[in-house]
Write a protein that holds these residues in place. Sequence first.
Motif, PDB file in Angstrom:
ATOM      1  N   GLU A  45       0.796  -1.223   0.000  1.00 51.64           N
ATOM      2  CA  GLU A  45       0.000   0.000   0.000  1.00 51.64           C
ATOM      3  C   GLU A  45       0.833   1.279   0.000  1.00 51.64           C
ATOM      4  N   LEU A  46       2.137   1.156   0.240  1.00 49.39           N
ATOM      5  CA  LEU A  46       2.974   2.350   0.344  1.00 49.39           C
ATOM      6  C   LEU A  46       4.107   2.405  -0.671  1.00 49.39           C
ATOM      7  N   GLY A  47       4.368   1.306  -1.368  1.00 47.90           N
ATOM      8  CA  GLY A  47       5.519   1.276  -2.255  1.00 47.90           C
ATOM      9  C   GLY A  47       6.801   1.174  -1.459  1.00 47.90           C
ATOM     10  N   GLU A  48       7.927   1.432  -2.101  1.00 47.45           N
ATOM     11  CA  GLU A  48       9.223   1.367  -1.428  1.00 47.45           C
ATOM     12  C   GLU A  48       9.336   2.452  -0.367  1.00 47.45           C
ATOM     13  N   TRP A  49      10.078   2.111   0.701  1.00 44.29           N
ATOM     14  CA  TRP A  49      10.284   3.087   1.773  1.00 44.29           C
ATOM     15  C   TRP A  49      10.992   4.332   1.260  1.00 44.29           C
ATOM     16  N   HIS A  50      10.500   5.502   1.694  1.00 42.06           N
ATOM     17  CA  HIS A  50      11.185   6.768   1.465  1.00 42.06           C
ATOM     18  C   HIS A  50      10.708   7.766   2.522  1.00 42.06           C
ATOM     19  N   PRO A  51      11.613   8.576   3.079  1.00 43.09           N
ATOM     20  CA  PRO A  51      11.219   9.536   4.121  1.00 43.09           C
ATOM     21  C   PRO A  51      10.089  10.470   3.710  1.00 43.09           C
ATOM     22  N   TYR A  52      10.084  10.901   2.454  1.00 48.10           N
ATOM     23  CA  TYR A  52       9.053  11.844   2.027  1.00 48.10           C
ATOM     24  C   TYR A  52       7.667  11.213   2.084  1.00 48.10           C
ATOM     25  N   LYS A  53       7.583   9.920   1.854  1.00 48.83           N
ATOM     26  CA  LYS A  53       6.291   9.238   1.978  1.00 48.83           C
ATOM     27  C   LYS A  53       5.798   9.277   3.424  1.00 48.83           C
ATOM     28  N   LEU A  54       6.713   9.091   4.353  1.00 45.76           N
ATOM     29  CA  LEU A  54       6.325   9.137   5.758  1.00 45.76           C
ATOM     30  C   LEU A  54       5.869  10.537   6.154  1.00 45.76           C
ATOM     31  N   ILE A  55       6.542  11.556   5.649  1.00 46.48           N
ATOM     32  CA  ILE A  55       6.154  12.935   5.944  1.00 46.48           C
ATOM     33  C   ILE A  55       4.725  13.194   5.476  1.00 46.48           C
ATOM     34  N   LYS A  56       4.400  12.787   4.244  1.00 48.76           N
ATOM     35  CA  LYS A  56       3.053  13.000   3.722  1.00 48.76           C
ATOM     36  C   LYS A  56       2.031  12.110   4.423  1.00 48.76           C
ATOM     37  N   LEU A  57       2.438  10.893   4.770  1.00 50.79           N
ATOM     38  CA  LEU A  57       1.546   9.986   5.481  1.00 50.79           C
ATOM     39  C   LEU A  57       1.107  10.595   6.807  1.00 50.79           C
ATOM     40  N   VAL A  58       2.060  11.126   7.561  1.00 49.47           N
ATOM     41  CA  VAL A  58       1.742  11.733   8.852  1.00 49.47           C
ATOM     42  C   VAL A  58       0.952  13.025   8.666  1.00 49.47           C
ATOM     43  N   GLU A  59       1.330  13.823   7.680  1.00 52.21           N
ATOM     44  CA  GLU A  59       0.616  15.079   7.420  1.00 52.21           C
ATOM     45  C   GLU A  59      -0.859  14.830   7.128  1.00 52.21           C
ATOM     46  N   TYR A  60      -1.152  13.906   6.235  1.00 51.66           N
ATOM     47  CA  TYR A  60      -2.542  13.627   5.873  1.00 51.66           C
ATOM     48  C   TYR A  60      -3.274  12.889   6.994  1.00 51.66           C
ATOM     49  N   PHE A  61      -2.544  12.100   7.765  1.00 45.03           N
ATOM     50  CA  PHE A  61      -3.141  11.465   8.937  1.00 45.03           C
ATOM     51  C   PHE A  61      -3.649  12.520   9.905  1.00 45.03           C
ATOM     52  N   LYS A  80      -9.344   7.816  18.162  1.00 47.37           N
ATOM     53  CA  LYS A  80      -9.161   6.375  18.344  1.00 47.37           C
ATOM     54  C   LYS A  80      -7.903   5.890  17.621  1.00 47.37           C
ATOM     55  N   MET A  81      -7.638   6.432  16.435  1.00 54.16           N
ATOM     56  CA  MET A  81      -6.450   6.019  15.684  1.00 54.16           C
ATOM     57  C   MET A  81      -5.172   6.473  16.383  1.00 54.16           C
ATOM     58  N   VAL A  82      -5.204   7.666  16.944  1.00 55.04           N
ATOM     59  CA  VAL A  82      -4.041   8.149  17.688  1.00 55.04           C
ATOM     60  C   VAL A  82      -3.773   7.246  18.886  1.00 55.04           C
ATOM     61  N   ALA A  83      -4.832   6.828  19.571  1.00 56.00           N
ATOM     62  CA  ALA A  83      -4.668   5.939  20.720  1.00 56.00           C
ATOM     63  C   ALA A  83      -4.051   4.610  20.300  1.00 56.00           C
ATOM     64  N   LEU A  84      -4.374   4.165  19.093  1.00 52.57           N
ATOM     65  CA  LEU A  84      -3.877   2.881  18.611  1.00 52.57           C
ATOM     66  C   LEU A  84      -2.482   2.984  18.000  1.00 52.57           C
ATOM     67  N   TYR A  85      -2.253   4.019  17.173  1.00 52.53           N
ATOM     68  CA  TYR A  85      -1.024   4.103  16.386  1.00 52.53           C
ATOM     69  C   TYR A  85      -0.019   5.141  16.881  1.00 52.53           C
ATOM     70  N   GLY A  86      -0.445   6.080  17.717  1.00 50.58           N
ATOM     71  CA  GLY A  86       0.422   7.175  18.130  1.00 50.58           C
ATOM     72  C   GLY A  86       0.143   8.422  17.310  1.00 50.58           C
ATOM     73  N   GLU A  87       0.471   9.573  17.864  1.00 48.19           N
ATOM     74  CA  GLU A  87       0.170  10.844  17.197  1.00 48.19           C
ATOM     75  C   GLU A  87       0.860  10.966  15.853  1.00 48.19           C
ATOM     76  N   ASN A  88       2.055  10.410  15.747  1.00 44.44           N
ATOM     77  CA  ASN A  88       2.804  10.468  14.496  1.00 44.44           C
ATOM     78  C   ASN A  88       3.062   9.079  13.930  1.00 44.44           C
ATOM     79  N   LEU A  89       2.119   8.166  14.189  1.00 43.66           N
ATOM     80  CA  LEU A  89       2.175   6.793  13.674  1.00 43.66           C
ATOM     81  C   LEU A  89       3.431   6.077  14.141  1.00 43.66           C
ATOM     82  N   GLU A  90       3.775   6.284  15.412  1.00 43.41           N
ATOM     83  CA  GLU A  90       4.974   5.653  15.957  1.00 43.41           C
ATOM     84  C   GLU A  90       4.822   4.152  16.132  1.00 43.41           C
ATOM     85  N   ASN A  91       3.601   3.697  16.448  1.00 39.91           N
ATOM     86  CA  ASN A  91       3.399   2.298  16.820  1.00 39.91           C
ATOM     87  C   ASN A  91       2.326   1.673  15.936  1.00 39.91           C
TER      88      ASN A  91
END
Length: 298
Positions: free
Chosen positions: A203-219, A232-243
Amino acid sequence: MKKYNSIIHSFGHLAVLALFASPMLTSCTDDDYITYSSDENGIYFNHDTLVFSFSVLPVDTLTHVINVPVKVMGTLSDQPRTFAYSVERQMPNDSLQKLIYMPEHDQFVWAEEGAQYTVPAEVVIPAGQTEGVIPITIYRSRLEGNYSEGYKHYRLVIRLAENQNFTPTLSESDQIRIVEFDNAIDQPAWYDAYGDKVWYKPELGEWHPYKLIKLVEYFHDVKDVLPETYTKMVALYGENLENVPYGDFHVYRTIFRKYIYSRMYEHFNDPANRDMILSLYPDFIFDFPDPFAVEVAE
């Protein structure tokens, strides 16, 4: 070593941001106001290290102000009072270092004033207040390193000094504050059942930092349209998708496809964005899959 007397008009506690670099700032705090002798006006820090990273902040966030809290003891004043400090490029002795929280990595370079950061010539404890701050402005574009070659971690040491209004007090460790900052963004700590770090490529393609930046921004933007679900998603995954267990958002896959993945797909495939993305990340691979064409095991 350079010495400052300083003035600011705003102050406050540093926000504690989650590691992995949320836009990150980590620190311990102590909210107690200490009053000893009314004849003494002391000034002190909490003796730990402040750590900040631009990390997953949007790429157009080019500056950040680290407000270093400073506390006073003694009597309050109805007038603003300047205090003095110096910025040093050397670590305190070993005995003091044992009392100070230090980040896990030990590779750093000394930050240069006027290059990676600037500080004001004057700062104050505002009238009627027990705290002030030393604002340190840091510049993202001047922080070196990248995810493939490694990042530089910058450090500076602030030491309180005596002036006509305040005398550094308590122990020596309460008179210094170490500040570290960087622009590091590493693959998040998502692990599979075997303890190996994963990045969900279907669902994300190859790892790249810019993808993570946009993923967190849109999250984060989901908060504006689905506030209860976002909580609820923050409680499950973390504010910046840490977990994220197994790196898979399957519990909220429909939400991610509709509000996050679709926007990422549009952003990465918009010809108007291509030159901007390549100017920031020349190695970026435009492989983000169409979220509504991807078939994954439920």
